[in-house]
Design a protein around this motif. Sequence first.
Motif, mmCIF file in Angstrom:
data_model
loop_
_atom_site.group_PDB
_atom_site.id
_atom_site.type_symbol
_atom_site.label_atom_id
_atom_site.label_comp_id
_atom_site.label_asym_id
_atom_site.label_seq_id
_atom_site.Cartn_x
_atom_site.Cartn_y
_atom_site.Cartn_z
ATOM 1 N N THR A 152 0.648 -0.848 -0.196
ATOM 2 C CA THR A 152 -0.371 0.062 -0.240
ATOM 3 C C THR A 152 0.931 1.838 -0.046
ATOM 4 N N LYS B 270 1.516 3.741 -3.372
ATOM 5 C CA LYS B 270 0.368 4.937 -2.577
ATOM 6 C C LYS B 270 -1.504 4.221 -3.330
ATOM 7 N N SER C 203 -5.325 3.977 -2.957
ATOM 8 C CA SER C 203 -6.190 4.340 -2.173
ATOM 9 C C SER C 203 -6.843 3.357 -1.474
ATOM 10 N N GLU D 41 -9.502 2.537 -1.663
ATOM 11 C CA GLU D 41 -10.409 1.439 -2.096
ATOM 12 C C GLU D 41 -9.553 0.136 -2.812
ATOM 13 N N GLU D 42 -7.952 0.822 -3.382
ATOM 14 C CA GLU D 42 -7.116 -0.342 -3.916
ATOM 15 C C GLU D 42 -6.857 -0.992 -2.721
#
Length: 132
Positions: free
Chosen positions: A115, A119, A121, A123-124
Amino acid sequence: MKPSPLPLVKLLSTGPEDTVHSKELTELEVETLKENMSTAHKRIEHLTELSSENEATVMRLEEQAKILKEEIRRLERNQQREKEAANMEYLKNILLKFLSLKVGDERQQLVPLLTTMLKLSPEEKTTLDAAA
């Protein structure tokens, strides 16, 4: 021997015919004045030449400084690329590790690292959590 200057009071009280110009200059004085003028002109020419050379040197140095600054910027960009390439290798290894592990705790421990590096988000991150 130089003639002494007239005091201001006497200069103001005399007419133009009574001033320093009323005295005739001797040939020796005329010759001395010509030599002094010649020397002064030579000095002026020399100083003008030096000034021109200095201006040319300054322009050359400014151009060199500009080129060196551009080279420094190019090297800094190259260093940043190398740094990113090292990070890319690290990211590749982590991603391969993530994909090679079975679903579970070890895979879940790699999610915060991926993450951060990618970088992602929120939601990702949620999608990656579900895959872990």
